[in-house]
Design an enzyme around this catalytic site. Structure first.
Site, PDB file in Angstrom:
ATOM      1  N   SER A 196      78.435  28.839  -3.183  1.00  0.00           N
ATOM      2  CA  SER A 196      78.356  30.071  -2.390  1.00  0.00           C
ATOM      3  C   SER A 196      76.983  30.230  -1.749  1.00  0.00           C
ATOM      4  O   SER A 196      75.990  29.672  -2.218  1.00  0.00           O
ATOM      5  CB  SER A 196      78.614  31.283  -3.283  1.00  0.00           C
TER       6      SER A 196
HETATM    7  N1  SAH Z   1      80.239  29.201  -8.765  1.00  0.00           N
HETATM    8  C1  SAH Z   1      80.195  27.945  -8.052  1.00  0.00           C
HETATM    9  C2  SAH Z   1      80.970  27.954  -6.758  1.00  0.00           C
HETATM   10  C3  SAH Z   1      82.416  28.166  -6.967  1.00  0.00           C
HETATM   11  S1  SAH Z   1      83.505  27.404  -5.815  1.00  0.00           S
HETATM   12  C4  SAH Z   1      78.773  27.500  -7.783  1.00  0.00           C
HETATM   13  O1  SAH Z   1      77.833  28.207  -8.171  1.00  0.00           O
HETATM   14  O2  SAH Z   1      78.598  26.411  -7.227  1.00  0.00           O
HETATM   15  C5  SAH Z   1      84.983  27.779  -6.707  1.00  0.00           C
HETATM   16  C6  SAH Z   1      85.305  26.803  -7.795  1.00  0.00           C
HETATM   17  O3  SAH Z   1      86.425  27.317  -8.514  1.00  0.00           O
HETATM   18  C7  SAH Z   1      85.711  25.427  -7.292  1.00  0.00           C
HETATM   19  O4  SAH Z   1      84.912  24.450  -7.874  1.00  0.00           O
HETATM   20  C8  SAH Z   1      87.173  25.289  -7.749  1.00  0.00           C
HETATM   21  O5  SAH Z   1      87.532  23.983  -8.123  1.00  0.00           O
HETATM   22  C9  SAH Z   1      87.202  26.232  -8.944  1.00  0.00           C
HETATM   23  N2  SAH Z   1      88.527  26.737  -9.337  1.00  0.00           N
HETATM   24  C10 SAH Z   1      89.590  27.086  -8.569  1.00  0.00           C
HETATM   25  N3  SAH Z   1      90.592  27.542  -9.335  1.00  0.00           N
HETATM   26  C11 SAH Z   1      90.171  27.479 -10.636  1.00  0.00           C
HETATM   27  C12 SAH Z   1      90.755  27.799 -11.898  1.00  0.00           C
HETATM   28  N4  SAH Z   1      91.998  28.302 -12.030  1.00  0.00           N
HETATM   29  N5  SAH Z   1      90.016  27.609 -13.009  1.00  0.00           N
HETATM   30  C13 SAH Z   1      88.757  27.106 -12.933  1.00  0.00           C
HETATM   31  N6  SAH Z   1      88.162  26.781 -11.773  1.00  0.00           N
HETATM   32  C14 SAH Z   1      88.850  26.969 -10.640  1.00  0.00           C
END
Ligand code: SAH
Length: 235
Positions: free
Chosen positions: A63
């Protein structure tokens, strides 16, 4: 080179403060302490201190720093807190949370894509946060029961609605922050569980996140996007 990044980090933090994304000294200190350049792939490292999301592979993004700062302010983690994050991605947001909860607290972070969980673990290791963060591969829409309940829960992927298991795994007095809604725009939702167990929900800024895919999320990316045309919104 690293002092160059340190300078750029300090400049960005000053801007985010001016713009009102950073409002507390604990978030300011954490944003100054965590080297974002060590949480992004080599080919985008030079953009680490632009205020924008960056690709981290597998169609996912880290993000924008302003959103990380704002969501951390909304969540208001405290030293000693037990925090659950859904969507580890690069591990950057987990490191920011770990910096604030300190060694008395802990962050559990769940990632669906095993390769990204591994990427995050490596990033957390080389920046010294791995002792305060446990990265788990799984469906975070179900929460993480073994360590529940949590003082704070942050969801960093967009859910169709607030996943019920997460509200259940929140302590009385606890808070959850999550982007809710279909792609491409969601609204940040802040859920407070009061001491008597009752729930208070408020809406905050509009944001843009990748979808939460799982049992209490979307079935797949297509479903998250198709929802948009069903709603009649044209972009
Ligand atoms: N917080 C992260 C950015 C998040 S991007 C950072 O600081 O870099 C969102 C992430 O959520 C992605 O990596 C995606 O693979 C994950 N995601 C999507 N659905 C999910 C689920 N049900 N459980 C765990 N992770 C999930």
């Amino acid at each position: 080179m690293s002092s160059d990044f340190t300078l750029r980090r300090a400049r960005l933090v000053a801007i985010l403060k001016d713009l009102g994304y950073i409002r507390s000294s604990k978030v300011e200190r954490a944003m100054l302490a965590v080297p974002r350049e060590l949480f992004v792939p080599d080919d985008v490292r030079e953009y680490a201190y632009d205020d924008r999301p960056l690709p981290i592979g597998y169609g996912q993004t880290i993000s924008a720093p302003s959103i990380v700062a704002h969501m951390t302010e909304l969540l208001d983690p405290r030293p000693g807190d037990r925090v659950l994050e859904i969507g580890t991605g690069s591990g950057y947001q987990a490191a920011i949370l770990a910096e604030i909860v300190g060694y008395q607290g802990h962050v559990w972070s769940i990632e669906r894509i095993p390769e990204l969980a591994e990427f995050a673990r490596r990033n957390l290791e080389r920046t010294g946060y791995i002792d305060r963060v446990t990265v788990i591969v799984g469906d975070g829409s179900l929460g993480y029961k073994p360590e529940a309940p949590y003082d704070r829960i942050m969801v960093t992927a967009a859910a169709p609605r607030i996943p019920e298991p997460l509200v259940e795994q929140l302590k009385p007095g606890g808070r959850l922050v999550a982007p809710v809604g279909p792609l491409p725009f969601q609204v940040l939702v802040v859920v407070d569980k009061r001491e008597d167990g009752s729930i208070e929900v408020r809406r905050d800024l509009e944001v843009v996140f990748v979808p939460l895919i799982g049992e209490y999320g979307w079935k797949n990316e297509r479903e998250a996007i198709l929802q948009l045309s069903n709603s009649g919104v044209i972009i």
